[in-house]
Every structure is written in structure tokens, then in C-alpha cells.
Design an enzyme around this catalytic site. Structure first.
Site, PDB file in Angstrom:
ATOM      1  N   CYS A   1       0.803  -1.222   0.000  1.00 34.62           N
ATOM      2  CA  CYS A   1       0.000   0.000   0.000  1.00 34.62           C
ATOM      3  C   CYS A   1       0.841   1.281   0.000  1.00 34.62           C
ATOM      4  O   CYS A   1       1.396   1.644  -1.025  1.00 34.62           O
ATOM      5  CB  CYS A   1      -0.971  -0.035   1.177  1.00 34.62           C
ATOM      6  SG  CYS A   1      -2.383   1.088   0.995  1.00 34.62           S
TER       7      CYS A   1
ATOM      8  N   HIS B   1      -3.413  -5.943   2.246  1.00 33.78           N
ATOM      9  CA  HIS B   1      -3.090  -6.019   3.669  1.00 33.78           C
ATOM     10  C   HIS B   1      -3.562  -7.383   4.188  1.00 33.78           C
ATOM     11  O   HIS B   1      -3.897  -8.268   3.423  1.00 33.78           O
ATOM     12  CB  HIS B   1      -3.837  -4.921   4.437  1.00 33.78           C
ATOM     13  CG  HIS B   1      -3.489  -3.522   4.032  1.00 33.78           C
ATOM     14  ND1 HIS B   1      -2.328  -2.906   4.421  1.00 33.78           N
ATOM     15  CD2 HIS B   1      -4.168  -2.610   3.286  1.00 33.78           C
ATOM     16  CE1 HIS B   1      -2.293  -1.675   3.940  1.00 33.78           C
ATOM     17  NE2 HIS B   1      -3.401  -1.468   3.240  1.00 33.78           N
TER      18      HIS B   1
END
Length: 237
Positions: free
Chosen positions: A92, A189
Site C-alpha cells: 500500500c 493487507h
């Protein structure tokens, strides 16, 4: 044999359990009799010269601001490490900062370090929810995404894999993540490696191959991780 794992900004960049990626690699190495030295690197700390795997997670916008200047100052060293084949897993925010730039919704350009040939632009739209990505090398990866930065890949990067429309790098072209050599960026994630054991072993094999070591890994019982992946992939967004 000992592999050195560098964990970038463990305090600031650990949203949605990204530190778990470090724990998964350390445990899977240990089960096979390979020692792992984990080196946390905070703002102002020097990067070790001998690195096998470098891991960075995602963070809130404020956290990324806290580390932005420090990360940029490491650009030359990170590019040299990438050229040398160091394995990198960037999640990310770290993925975005490894690119050329992040353009905010207001049009302000925040330079990246240029390790990955990607550009990210902030949008009002957010891509949120459980996600899975089908990859040619490591099978299906399962994780969770939450980002408003939409990423476009240049010719110097290839997608990590494909996902469903409305997810992934930008919600449009069904790509997810980016790969250049041993550098891998993704929005997953979760932590992604906990539910993607083949992916974890792929990173380990890359690191061993770079050292000239055998990449034959003793099989592990991944039944629980694989079941967790099936459940997570089937959950609604």
C-alpha cells in the site's frame, strides 16, 4: 545460514496487520531450520548493507507524511538494492512511495523514489474490502485493500496479478500490484502472507536464489492458512 529481513518503519507503517508479513517469513524460515535476523528501521536509522528481504507496510496519511522525507532520502540506496536483486515486499503506502510520484486530489505532486515504474493519483473514490489476486507465480493471494490512491503501471513494471473489476491498482484495468525483478508492490493487507503461503515461499526462494543457495524448501502443512484464504476470499466487501 541466516537471512536478514529489514522491516521499514514498523511503528508508522503497520496498518491492517502488515507487521504479520515479517512474522510469517520468520516463522516459515525457522520451521525449515533457517535463521532470520529481523532489523527494524525507523526514521533516521541506517539501512543495513547486507539485506535479503525488505518489507514495508501501509499507514494512515499522517503516518506517510511523517516518514516521507526520510523515505525519499533513501532513494539512491533503495534503487541500488533493487538493482542488486534484493527481495522487496511493499504494501500500500510503501508500494506507492516506491513509484515515481503520488499526485494528490488537489494536484500536488509528491515525488517517490522511482524503484517501481508506477504513478499513483489520489481520488475521492476508495477501493475497500476483501480482495483476491490470481498470480502466475504464486497462485491466489488473499488480503484486504483500503486505498484512495489509484495506481497506473508504466512499461517498466508488470502486474503482480489480476483481480476483479472495481478492485486492485485502480478499479479499472483489473491489475493488482506491480513487479520489477525481485521488487513486489501490492495493495493487499491482512497480512497477505498469512493467507498466501505460496507467496511467502516464493519470496524466500527469491532470496535464497540471489545468494546462490538451494531453493528446495521442505514442504509445510498449510491446511489452516489455505482454509483461512478460502473463507476470506468468500467474504463480502
Amino acid at each position: 545460514m541466516t537471512l536478514t529481513l529489514v522491516h521499514l518503519y514498523p511503528r508508522e507503517m503497520n496498518i491492517y496487520g502488515d507487521t504479520g508479513n515479517v512474522l510469517v517469513l520468520r516463522r516459515r524460515l525457522g520451521w525449515r531450520g533457517i535463521d532470520a535476523q529481523v532489523v527494524p528501521v525507523a526514521v533516521g536509522d541506517a539501512l543495513p548493507h547486507d539485506v535479503d528481504i525488505l518489507l514495508g507496510g501501509g499507514g494512515q496519511d499522517a503516518a506517510q507524511g511523517d516518514i516521507g522525507a526520510d523515505f525519499a532520502s533513501r532513494g539512491a540506496q533503495l534503487r541500488a538494492m533493487a538493482d542488486d536483486g534484493v527481495v522487496m515486499l511493499a504494501i500500500c503506502g510503501t508500494y506507492q512511495m516506491l513509484g515515481h510520484e503520488f499526485v494528490t486530489q488537489e494536484g500536488r505532486s509528491i515525488p517517490g523514489v522511482g524503484v517501481l515504474d508506477v504513478v499513483t493519483r489520489g481520488q475521492s473514490e476508495r477501493l475497500i474490502g476483501n480482495n483476491f489476486v490470481d498470480t502466475p507465480a504464486a497462485g491466489r493471494l488473499v488480503g484486504y485493500e483500503n486505498h484512495s490512491g489509484l495506481t497506473e503501471l508504466g512499461s517498466g513494471a508488470t502486474p503482480l496479478g489480476t483481480t476483479q473489476t472495481g478492485r486492485g491498482n485502480n478499479g479499472r484495468d483489473r491489475t493488482e500490484g506491480a513487479v520489477r525483478g525481485n521488487v513486489i508492490g501490492t495493495y493487499l493487507h491482512g497480512p497477505v502472507l498469512a493467507k498466501s503461503p505460496r507467496f511467502a515461499d516464493d519470496l524466500i526462494r527469491r532470496a535464497l536464489a540471489r545468494r546462490g543457495e538451494s531453493t528446495d524448501l521442505e514442504p509445510l502443512d498449510d491446511t489452516l492458512a489455505e482454509r483461512a484464504a478460502v473463507v476470506a476470499a468468500g467474504r463480502p466487501r
